[in-house]
Scaffold this motif. Structure first.
Motif, PDB file in Angstrom:
ATOM      1  N   SER A  31     -30.847 -48.693  -6.376  1.00 17.40           N
ATOM      2  CA  SER A  31     -30.516 -49.977  -5.750  1.00 17.40           C
ATOM      3  C   SER A  31     -31.199 -50.120  -4.397  1.00 17.40           C
ATOM      4  N   ARG A  35     -34.366 -52.830  -3.648  1.00 20.88           N
ATOM      5  CA  ARG A  35     -34.211 -53.803  -2.555  1.00 20.88           C
ATOM      6  C   ARG A  35     -35.313 -53.600  -1.515  1.00 20.88           C
ATOM      7  N   PHE A 109     -33.718 -59.943  -9.178  1.00 17.99           N
ATOM      8  CA  PHE A 109     -34.266 -60.045  -7.818  1.00 17.99           C
ATOM      9  C   PHE A 109     -35.647 -60.728  -7.787  1.00 17.99           C
ATOM     10  N   SER A 207     -18.681 -55.565  -7.852  1.00 17.39           N
ATOM     11  CA  SER A 207     -19.713 -54.761  -7.167  1.00 17.39           C
ATOM     12  C   SER A 207     -19.965 -55.194  -5.723  1.00 17.39           C
ATOM     13  N   GLU A 326     -20.515 -49.323 -11.993  1.00 20.72           N
ATOM     14  CA  GLU A 326     -21.507 -48.430 -12.598  1.00 20.72           C
ATOM     15  C   GLU A 326     -21.006 -46.989 -12.698  1.00 20.72           C
ATOM     16  N   HIS A 353     -23.653 -55.153 -19.335  1.00 20.20           N
ATOM     17  CA  HIS A 353     -24.569 -54.208 -18.687  1.00 20.20           C
ATOM     18  C   HIS A 353     -25.646 -53.745 -19.682  1.00 20.20           C
TER      19      HIS A 353
END
Ligand SMILES: O=C(O)C1=C[C@@H](OP(=O)(O)O)[C@@H](O)[C@H](O)C1
Ligand SMILES: C=C(OP(=O)(O)O)C(=O)O
Length: 458
Positions: A31, A35, A109, A207, A326, A353
């Motif tokens: 993650s 990002r 994203f 989340s 997760e 998921h």
């Protein structure tokens, strides 16, 4: 949950015959890496990413950004220490093609990034990517001024017709099926003409730590973010238009990928140290310290890392996992080996998921003799003696690691397609056998050290 028709080799999950005692260096966070790649690509100056995760999800992200013109080069980092990526932002270009694989971070994203490209960017991916929700991102971008060709189902495949800029502004979305809708819009928002105001209007948002991670990382590159947790309106995030700084960022270990190794300490009554566990982090995996302590272990966090020690008995747990969805497969695996029942709640969105994780966990644990029932928003797990058998993974990395946890305590568990762990942890099989002290699966720890609790089924 679609079982693949071709069954790649079965991996005999090694059984532990004694307490593990290992130090496990866990690769970088998926993650954070993805990002950081997006933010560095949108910056106005080059940046460094040290210890990036190199796995299917992050390599797909890098490949997609390169396809749009970003330079991502191998390097050794500014101070000469460790492997790094040098990210050199450039004008974003289309036409380009993006393969999202089955990476939620890539499929969510990157469409906002593609709006800033100067031509069409086509998105496609694994069959499962056609089923994972994207409506929040598609609908929001259209209302913020983007032109997107999609088939109206709110999923892939699609083409974003980048116009070199996006108006941005205020938008309402229902992000109850994935926090990544919010993160996606915020990450690119400094580059929208008016920034963005995202209002979540649906039921509970899952989340939250991942949204905090987005906000923290945006702020660390100079973005201005107003958000609920620092006095803003509930369920509303605002990002102002601004240039972003190039940074030198060292990626934290992936704490969710530390989960199976810590679980091994819990199951075997052993001890596992994960170096470089951050003292402060937004990663949801940090919640493992509390959850696994409640399940029977104890932990010590120092500057060096986290040492987690199992007591030899796994306790069941009633826990709302909505913030840390997760972690569910690994917790479910442990719960099946526990000395009392467990109820895992708050994770209905896991049905969307990598696979339908609630159905997959129920089917596979029950296939080994377990007693798991799906609830409206989670799982009820009654421990029962388990037996060996094939544990299917449905192309889900966390199903594979969940099966490996069960295999520690149950003879004859074979994981179908353990290679699917490459999504976020390509070296998993070797790391696992290395932790257990053998290069190839047979575990040579002296017998008798494994504390056996009644529900464990060994
Ligand atoms: O933003 C992120 O990096 C993630 C957010 C969460 O997604 P959901 O909110 O869809 O569960 C999480 O499950 C996923 O593994 C990674
Ligand atoms: C849900 C997960 O991944 P993704 O980023 O593909 O949503 C996960 O890694 O558990």
């Amino acid at each position: 949950m679609t079982e693949s028709s071709v069954h790649p080799a079965l991996w005999p999950a090694p059984r532990a015959t004694g307490a593990v005692d290992a130090t496990v260096t866990v690769p970088g966070s998926k993650s954070v890496t993805n990002r950081a790649l997006v933010l560095a690509s949108l910056s106005s100056e080059p940046g460094w990413l040290r210890r990036p995760l190199r796995s299917r999800d992050t390599l797909l992200m890098a490949q997609a950004l390169r396809a749009m013109g970003v330079g991502i080069e191998e390097g050794v980092g500014p101070d000469g220490s460790g492997e790094a990526w040098r990210v050199i932002p450039a004008g974003l270009h289309g036409p380009a093609r993006v393969d999202v694989g089955n990476a939620g971070t890539v499929m969510r994203f990157l469409p906002p990034v593609a709006c800033l490209a100067d031509g069409p960017v086509h998105f496609d991916g694994d069959p499962r990517s056609y089923e994972r929700p994207l409506h929040g991102v598609i609908g929001a971008l259209k209302s913020l001024g983007a032109r997107i060709d999609d088939d109206g189902r709110g999923t892939l495949p699609l083409t974003v017709h980048g116009a070199g800029a996006l108006d941005g502004g205020a938008v309402s979305i229902d992000a109850s099926s994935s926090s990544q809708f919010v993160s996606a819009l915020l990450l690119s928002a400094p580059r929208f003409n008016q920034g963005v105001e995202v209002r979540h209007t649906g039921s509970a948002l899952p989340s939250m730590p991942h949204i905090r991670m987005t906000v923290d990382m945006l702020r660390s590159v100079g973005a201005q973010v107003d958000e609920p947790e620092t006095g803003g309106e509930p369920n509303v995030w605002r990002v102002s238009p601004s240039a972003l700084l190039g940074r030198d960022l060292t990626v934290e270990p992936d704490l969710s990928n530390a989960q199976p190794f810590l679980a091994a300490a819990l199951v075997t009554g052993g001890r596992v140290t994960v170096p470089d566990w951050p003292l402060r982090t937004t990663q949801p995996g940090d919640a493992l310290r509390e959850i696994f302590t409640a399940m029977g272990g104890s932990c010590e966090l120092t500057e060096r890392g986290l040492t987690f020690t199992g007591s030899g008995t796994v306790h069941g747990i009633d826990v709302d996992l909505s913030e840390v969805g997760e972690l569910t497969p690994g917790i479910a695996a442990l719960a099946a080996l526990a000395d009392s029942p467990s109820t895992l709640s708050g994770v209905a969105h896991l049905r969307l998921h990598e696979t339908d994780r609630l159905a997959a966990l129920t089917k596979e644990i029950n296939g080994l003799g377990g007693d798991v029932t799906e609830t409206a928003d989670g799982l009820r797990i009654n421990p029962r003696p388990l037996h060996g058998g094939t544990f299917h993974t449905y192309d889900d990395h966390r199903m594979a690691t969940a099966g490996a946890i069960i295999g520690l305590a149950v003879a004859g568990v074979e994981i179908e397609n353990v290679g699917t762990t490459a999504k976020t942890l390509p070296d998993f099989p070797a790391m696992w056998t290395g932790m257990l002290g053998e290069p190839s699966g047979a575990v040579g720890v002296s017998p008798g050290a494994l504390g056996v609790s009644p529900g464990r089924g060994v």
